[in-house]
Scaffold this active site. Structure first.
Site, PDB file in Angstrom:
ATOM      1  N   PHE A 130       0.884  -1.173   0.000  1.00 22.37           N
ATOM      2  CA  PHE A 130       0.000   0.000   0.000  1.00 22.37           C
ATOM      3  C   PHE A 130       0.919   1.220   0.000  1.00 22.37           C
ATOM      4  O   PHE A 130       1.700   1.393   0.946  1.00 22.37           O
ATOM      5  CB  PHE A 130      -0.836  -0.075   1.277  1.00 22.37           C
ATOM      6  CG  PHE A 130      -1.809   1.042   1.525  1.00 22.37           C
ATOM      7  CD1 PHE A 130      -3.063   1.036   0.922  1.00 22.37           C
ATOM      8  CD2 PHE A 130      -1.510   2.061   2.416  1.00 22.37           C
ATOM      9  CE1 PHE A 130      -3.988   2.041   1.183  1.00 22.37           C
ATOM     10  CE2 PHE A 130      -2.431   3.070   2.694  1.00 22.37           C
ATOM     11  CZ  PHE A 130      -3.679   3.049   2.067  1.00 22.37           C
ATOM     12  N   ALA A 131       0.861   2.034  -1.054  1.00 19.36           N
ATOM     13  CA  ALA A 131       1.829   3.134  -1.166  1.00 19.36           C
ATOM     14  C   ALA A 131       1.118   4.481  -1.121  1.00 19.36           C
ATOM     15  O   ALA A 131       0.627   4.977  -2.141  1.00 19.36           O
ATOM     16  CB  ALA A 131       2.642   2.984  -2.446  1.00 19.36           C
ATOM     17  N   GLN A 362      11.440  -3.441  32.382  1.00 25.63           N
ATOM     18  CA  GLN A 362      11.982  -2.969  33.659  1.00 25.63           C
ATOM     19  C   GLN A 362      12.034  -4.111  34.676  1.00 25.63           C
ATOM     20  O   GLN A 362      12.988  -4.251  35.426  1.00 25.63           O
ATOM     21  CB  GLN A 362      11.099  -1.818  34.167  1.00 25.63           C
ATOM     22  CG  GLN A 362      11.599  -1.124  35.414  1.00 25.63           C
ATOM     23  CD  GLN A 362      12.784  -0.204  35.127  1.00 25.63           C
ATOM     24  OE1 GLN A 362      13.081   0.098  33.969  1.00 25.63           O
ATOM     25  NE2 GLN A 362      13.472   0.210  36.174  1.00 25.63           N
ATOM     26  N   GLU A 389       0.093   3.892   9.983  1.00 20.91           N
ATOM     27  CA  GLU A 389      -1.358   3.806   9.743  1.00 20.91           C
ATOM     28  C   GLU A 389      -2.145   4.787  10.609  1.00 20.91           C
ATOM     29  O   GLU A 389      -3.157   4.454  11.195  1.00 20.91           O
ATOM     30  CB  GLU A 389      -1.846   2.365   9.923  1.00 20.91           C
ATOM     31  CG  GLU A 389      -1.350   1.473   8.793  1.00 20.91           C
ATOM     32  CD  GLU A 389      -1.848   0.061   8.883  1.00 20.91           C
ATOM     33  OE1 GLU A 389      -3.035  -0.131   9.158  1.00 20.91           O
ATOM     34  OE2 GLU A 389      -1.024  -0.846   8.670  1.00 20.91           O
TER      35      GLU A 389
HETATM   36  N1  COS Z   1     -13.698   7.291   5.323  1.00 20.10           N
HETATM   37  C1  COS Z   1     -14.238   7.879   4.224  1.00 20.10           C
HETATM   38  N2  COS Z   1     -14.006   9.177   3.905  1.00 20.10           N
HETATM   39  C2  COS Z   1     -13.203   9.893   4.718  1.00 20.10           C
HETATM   40  C3  COS Z   1     -12.608   9.345   5.874  1.00 20.10           C
HETATM   41  C4  COS Z   1     -12.908   7.986   6.171  1.00 20.10           C
HETATM   42  N3  COS Z   1     -12.379   7.401   7.246  1.00 20.10           N
HETATM   43  N4  COS Z   1     -11.864  10.299   6.473  1.00 20.10           N
HETATM   44  C5  COS Z   1     -11.983  11.407   5.738  1.00 20.10           C
HETATM   45  N5  COS Z   1     -12.796  11.155   4.677  1.00 20.10           N
HETATM   46  C6  COS Z   1     -13.222  12.094   3.644  1.00 20.10           C
HETATM   47  C7  COS Z   1     -13.894  13.311   4.277  1.00 20.10           C
HETATM   48  O1  COS Z   1     -15.274  13.058   4.485  1.00 20.10           O
HETATM   49  C8  COS Z   1     -13.647  14.374   3.228  1.00 20.10           C
HETATM   50  O2  COS Z   1     -14.615  14.218   2.211  1.00 20.10           O
HETATM   51  P1  COS Z   1     -15.171  15.484   1.359  1.00 20.10           P
HETATM   52  O3  COS Z   1     -14.007  15.935   0.511  1.00 20.10           O
HETATM   53  O4  COS Z   1     -16.283  14.921   0.554  1.00 20.10           O
HETATM   54  O5  COS Z   1     -15.592  16.506   2.367  1.00 20.10           O
HETATM   55  C9  COS Z   1     -12.286  14.010   2.666  1.00 20.10           C
HETATM   56  O6  COS Z   1     -12.077  12.619   2.965  1.00 20.10           O
HETATM   57  C10 COS Z   1     -11.177  14.821   3.277  1.00 20.10           C
HETATM   58  O7  COS Z   1     -11.266  14.661   4.674  1.00 20.10           O
HETATM   59  P2  COS Z   1     -10.576  15.674   5.710  1.00 20.10           P
HETATM   60  O8  COS Z   1     -10.929  17.066   5.312  1.00 20.10           O
HETATM   61  O9  COS Z   1     -10.861  15.229   7.099  1.00 20.10           O
HETATM   62  O10 COS Z   1      -9.049  15.466   5.311  1.00 20.10           O
HETATM   63  P3  COS Z   1      -7.727  15.970   5.973  1.00 20.10           P
HETATM   64  O11 COS Z   1      -6.754  16.240   4.878  1.00 20.10           O
HETATM   65  O12 COS Z   1      -8.017  17.044   6.962  1.00 20.10           O
HETATM   66  O13 COS Z   1      -7.164  14.669   6.709  1.00 20.10           O
HETATM   67  C11 COS Z   1      -6.681  13.096   8.456  1.00 20.10           C
HETATM   68  C12 COS Z   1      -7.644  14.157   7.858  1.00 20.10           C
HETATM   69  C13 COS Z   1      -5.482  13.732   9.156  1.00 20.10           C
HETATM   70  C14 COS Z   1      -7.515  12.330   9.453  1.00 20.10           C
HETATM   71  C15 COS Z   1      -6.218  12.147   7.322  1.00 20.10           C
HETATM   72  O14 COS Z   1      -5.344  12.807   6.442  1.00 20.10           O
HETATM   73  C16 COS Z   1      -5.489  10.946   7.847  1.00 20.10           C
HETATM   74  O15 COS Z   1      -6.099   9.972   8.272  1.00 20.10           O
HETATM   75  N6  COS Z   1      -4.147  10.993   7.821  1.00 20.10           N
HETATM   76  C17 COS Z   1      -3.349   9.861   8.236  1.00 20.10           C
HETATM   77  C18 COS Z   1      -2.915   9.145   7.043  1.00 20.10           C
HETATM   78  C19 COS Z   1      -2.168   7.934   7.412  1.00 20.10           C
HETATM   79  O16 COS Z   1      -2.692   7.051   8.070  1.00 20.10           O
HETATM   80  N7  COS Z   1      -0.915   7.892   6.960  1.00 20.10           N
HETATM   81  C20 COS Z   1      -0.121   6.737   7.135  1.00 20.10           C
HETATM   82  C21 COS Z   1      -0.050   6.048   5.816  1.00 20.10           C
HETATM   83  S1  COS Z   1      -0.198   4.358   5.843  1.00 20.10           S
HETATM   84  S2  COS Z   1       1.240   3.680   6.882  1.00 20.10           S
END
Ligand code: COS
Length: 411
Positions: A130-131, A362, A389
């Site tokens: 998953f990239a 510990q 994640e």
């Molecule tokens: N399921 C479905 N849709 C989702 C969702 C979910 N769990 N979370 C967010 N969305 C949707 C939102 O509803 C929004 O939709 P609309 O554009 O229609 O409004 C869109 O995605 C963007 O959501 P949001 O504005 O909350 O995005 P952000 O950029 O603010 O990101 C976080 C929010 C920080 C929670 C998100 O970027 C995240 O989870 N980051 C972590 C990523 C991660 O796990 N990285 C590690 C990689 S794998 S090792």
């Protein structure tokens, strides 16, 4: 002697007799496997092969494509990861990445894509990855800069399926990619509309042998496992490799991560349970001041705290998995409830596991830091779970937003 993974919690009402059967079978199978883990890449390949042959990877895909159950079952994933992590965090990693690397295909793949990848993933014949992350886009996944360009005038898949052989060109860099370098294919998320933020990202399936993809840069980490940086340089893939809707990639990535969040909590739980088992067995055997370490009230207090931290994490983890399996995610309210519950489970289980493992280390005194003891490796193994994640801080954000939303709704 390796302790057996505990199974008493399976009598909780979250689980069915099938889950109990699965857990007992895996708890008996796992300690019998002998894998030399000194080379993480070859060990990971061996684990995928063993897990595939024994049928455990079938829980990563739906029955229609060779899976064990009609739909992916979060409680089964939690049990599998908890039990595997108890024995070998690398075995858990190998299992989890088959799921994470195929989850987006299960959720959004075309029937042809599902048939081409999922049965092979379930048999352990294709290694998945998953990239999503990039050097400057980890927690802020929407900030990615890898670009996927369609030739001008070429419609994306779904708009005009007669053009599926036209090429999409990928340019950019992905990093912290688990299974990077050993995977047979990558689910890659890239910008297809750079001005549209999270609404301008699309997923693609990229076979590892595709010219223009370089996955040779291995990243060494404190708990060795296959991890690499991927570079895309004029990497051309057919438009038929598009996964899901054009510009629907961010939500697809979030939905995929959602499925596995509760299972990351399961993995942390397995490591914490193992640390407690190691601490108990050490405390019962270690003589000190004319009695055993376990006879001291200080030791008993620590063991009590460790057990309570584990149970608190376990209940949140099983609740999250149960919500997904038994309540579902069809309505926005259900999806919202599960997302928050999974975030609580992931945050609490990984943070608590780190504390439990530290306490176990510990208790072992000098032996705890000796390279090669189980608590020493667990101490390194658990650390990245608080980051990958969705780091703890991202989970806090998700939970916080959810609290605000629920309270605003109920006010
Ligand atoms: N399921 C479905 N849709 C989702 C969702 C979910 N769990 N979370 C967010 N969305 C949707 C939102 O509803 C929004 O939709 P609309 O554009 O229609 O409004 C869109 O995605 C963007 O959501 P949001 O504005 O909350 O995005 P952000 O950029 O603010 O990101 C976080 C929010 C920080 C929670 C998100 O970027 C995240 O989870 N980051 C972590 C990523 C991660 O796990 N990285 C590690 C990689 S794998 S090792």
């Amino acid at each position: 002697m390796t302790p057996l993974a505990p199974t008493q919690h399976l009598s909780l009402p979250f689980f069915t007799s099938e889950h109990q059967h699965l857990a007992h079978g895996l708890a008996a199978w796992a300690p019998q496997q002998q894998v030399d883990e000194r080379d993480d890449r070859s060990a990971c390949k061996t684990w995928v092969k063993l897990l595939g042959e024994a049928g455990w990877l079938r829980y990563c895909v739906p029955a229609q494509f060779g899976g064990a159950l009609a739909q992916m079952d979060s409680r089964a994933l939690v049990i599998l990861r908890e039990t595997l992590a108890f024995h070998s965090p690398l075995a858990d990693f190998a299992f989890a990445m088959q799921g994470l690397g195929s989850g987006a295909i299960t959720l959004a793949g075309s029937p042809e894509q599902q048939q081409a990848y999922l049965p092979a993933v379930a048999r352990g014949e294709k290694i998945a990855a998953f990239a999503l992350s990039e050097p400057e886009a980890g927690s802020d996944a929407g900030a990615m800069t890898t670009i996927a360009s369609y030739p001008i005038d070429t419609p994306a898949r779904g708009q005009n399926d007669s053009n599926l052989t036209d090429l999409v060109t990928l340019n950019g860099c992905k990093t912290w990619i688990s299974n990077g370098g050993i995977a047979d294919y990558y689910c890659v998320f890239a910008k297809t509309d750079p001005q549209a933020g999270t609404r301008g990202i699309t997923a693609f399936i990229v076979d590892a042998s595709t010219p223009g993809l370089d996955a040779s840069e291995h990243i060494e980490v404190m708990a060795p496992h296959p991890l690499a940086t991927l570079r895309f340089d004029q990497c051309r893939i057919p438009a038929s490799a598009q996964l899901g809707e054009l510009n629907g990639g961010f939500k697809l990535a979030m939905r995929t991560l959602d499925i596995f969040r509760a299972s990351v909590a399961g993995a942390a739980l397995g490591m914490a349970r193992r640390a407690l088992a190691e601490a108990v067995s050490y405390a019962q055997a270690r003589p000190m001041f004319g009695q055993r370490l376990a006879d001291f009230q200080l030791t008993q207090a620590k063991l009590g705290e460790m057990a309570a931290l584990i149970d608190a994490a376990a209940l949140l983890t099983y609740r999250a998995a149960w919500l997904r399996d038994c309540v579902g995610m069809e309505t926005p309210a259900q999806a919202h409830a599960y997302t928050a519950a999974a975030a609580m489970a992931k945050m609490t289980a990984t943070e608590n596991a780190q504390r439990v493992i530290d306490m176990a280390l510990q208790m072992h005194g000098g032996m705890g830091v000796k390279v090669g003891t189980k608590v020493e490796s667990l101490y390194r193994d658990i650390r990245s779970l608080r980051i990958y994640e969705g780091a703890t801080e991202v989970q806090q954000l998700i939970i916080g937003k959810s609290v605000l939303k629920s309270l605003a709704t109920s006010a």
